[in-house]
Motif scaffolding. Structure first.
Motif, PDB file in Angstrom:
ATOM      1  N   MET A  54      21.093   0.240  43.754  1.00  0.00           N
ATOM      2  CA  MET A  54      21.769   0.773  42.576  1.00  0.00           C
ATOM      3  C   MET A  54      20.905   0.497  41.342  1.00  0.00           C
ATOM      4  O   MET A  54      20.383  -0.582  41.165  1.00  0.00           O
ATOM      5  CB  MET A  54      23.140   0.130  42.436  1.00  0.00           C
ATOM      6  N   TRP A  55      20.782   1.504  40.504  1.00  0.00           N
ATOM      7  CA  TRP A  55      19.977   1.394  39.285  1.00  0.00           C
ATOM      8  C   TRP A  55      20.789   0.745  38.172  1.00  0.00           C
ATOM      9  O   TRP A  55      21.953   1.051  37.985  1.00  0.00           O
ATOM     10  CB  TRP A  55      19.556   2.782  38.797  1.00  0.00           C
ATOM     11  N   SER A  56      20.146  -0.146  37.416  1.00  0.00           N
ATOM     12  CA  SER A  56      20.799  -0.648  36.211  1.00  0.00           C
ATOM     13  C   SER A  56      20.784   0.474  35.183  1.00  0.00           C
ATOM     14  O   SER A  56      20.029   1.437  35.307  1.00  0.00           O
ATOM     15  CB  SER A  56      20.063  -1.868  35.670  1.00  0.00           C
ATOM     16  N   SER A  57      21.605   0.364  34.180  1.00  0.00           N
ATOM     17  CA  SER A  57      21.676   1.444  33.193  1.00  0.00           C
ATOM     18  C   SER A  57      20.346   1.627  32.467  1.00  0.00           C
ATOM     19  O   SER A  57      19.933   2.760  32.204  1.00  0.00           O
ATOM     20  CB  SER A  57      22.804   1.208  32.197  1.00  0.00           C
ATOM     21  N   SER A  58      19.637   0.540  32.174  1.00  0.00           N
ATOM     22  CA  SER A  58      18.350   0.678  31.482  1.00  0.00           C
ATOM     23  C   SER A  58      17.290   1.264  32.415  1.00  0.00           C
ATOM     24  O   SER A  58      16.470   2.081  31.985  1.00  0.00           O
ATOM     25  CB  SER A  58      17.878  -0.656  30.902  1.00  0.00           C
ATOM     26  N   ALA A  59      17.296   0.903  33.682  1.00  0.00           N
ATOM     27  CA  ALA A  59      16.340   1.462  34.641  1.00  0.00           C
ATOM     28  C   ALA A  59      16.620   2.944  34.873  1.00  0.00           C
ATOM     29  O   ALA A  59      15.693   3.754  34.962  1.00  0.00           O
ATOM     30  CB  ALA A  59      16.402   0.700  35.967  1.00  0.00           C
ATOM     31  N   ARG A  60      17.889   3.300  34.933  1.00  0.00           N
ATOM     32  CA  ARG A  60      18.267   4.702  35.108  1.00  0.00           C
ATOM     33  C   ARG A  60      17.835   5.525  33.893  1.00  0.00           C
ATOM     34  O   ARG A  60      17.285   6.618  34.035  1.00  0.00           O
ATOM     35  CB  ARG A  60      19.780   4.810  35.314  1.00  0.00           C
ATOM     36  N   LEU A  61      18.056   4.984  32.698  1.00  0.00           N
ATOM     37  CA  LEU A  61      17.663   5.681  31.474  1.00  0.00           C
ATOM     38  C   LEU A  61      16.143   5.843  31.413  1.00  0.00           C
ATOM     39  O   LEU A  61      15.643   6.915  31.070  1.00  0.00           O
ATOM     40  CB  LEU A  61      18.169   4.937  30.246  1.00  0.00           C
ATOM     41  N   ARG A  62      15.407   4.799  31.764  1.00  0.00           N
ATOM     42  CA  ARG A  62      13.944   4.882  31.773  1.00  0.00           C
ATOM     43  C   ARG A  62      13.463   5.945  32.765  1.00  0.00           C
ATOM     44  O   ARG A  62      12.593   6.742  32.451  1.00  0.00           O
ATOM     45  CB  ARG A  62      13.325   3.532  32.123  1.00  0.00           C
ATOM     46  N   LYS A  63      14.048   5.970  33.946  1.00  0.00           N
ATOM     47  CA  LYS A  63      13.679   6.962  34.953  1.00  0.00           C
ATOM     48  C   LYS A  63      13.957   8.371  34.442  1.00  0.00           C
ATOM     49  O   LYS A  63      13.147   9.283  34.609  1.00  0.00           O
ATOM     50  CB  LYS A  63      14.448   6.693  36.248  1.00  0.00           C
ATOM     51  N   GLU A  64      15.100   8.559  33.798  1.00  0.00           N
ATOM     52  CA  GLU A  64      15.466   9.859  33.247  1.00  0.00           C
ATOM     53  C   GLU A  64      14.504  10.272  32.123  1.00  0.00           C
ATOM     54  O   GLU A  64      14.073  11.427  32.061  1.00  0.00           O
ATOM     55  CB  GLU A  64      16.891   9.807  32.717  1.00  0.00           C
ATOM     56  N   CYS A  65      14.146   9.342  31.260  1.00  0.00           N
ATOM     57  CA  CYS A  65      13.203   9.632  30.164  1.00  0.00           C
ATOM     58  C   CYS A  65      11.826  10.004  30.704  1.00  0.00           C
ATOM     59  O   CYS A  65      11.181  10.933  30.190  1.00  0.00           O
ATOM     60  CB  CYS A  65      13.090   8.439  29.225  1.00  0.00           C
TER      61      CYS A  65
END
Length: 57
Positions: A1-12
């Motif tokens: 499961m991705w943390s919210s900051s890791a998910r945001l970084r991946k999306e960016c």
């Protein structure tokens, strides 16, 4: 499961790749390419215009 900051970084990163490799950018070279990218940056981050430094000025 991705943390919210890791998910945001991946999306960016994915969005940056999509924008950076878009065929639109292939129609510009050199200084014109840099100018167009700065226009995009200014449109999305108006405060960045104040911090812009032009080389050779």
């Amino acid at each position: 499961m991705w943390s919210s900051s890791a998910r945001l970084r991946k999306e960016c990163l994915a969005l940056s790749e999509t924008v950076g490799t878009h065929p639109y950018w292939a129609s510009f070279t050199g200084e014109e390419l840099a100018t167009r990218r700065m226009e995009l940056k200014a449109a999305t981050q108006p405060e960045a215009v104040a911090a812009d430094v032009t080389l050779g000025a």
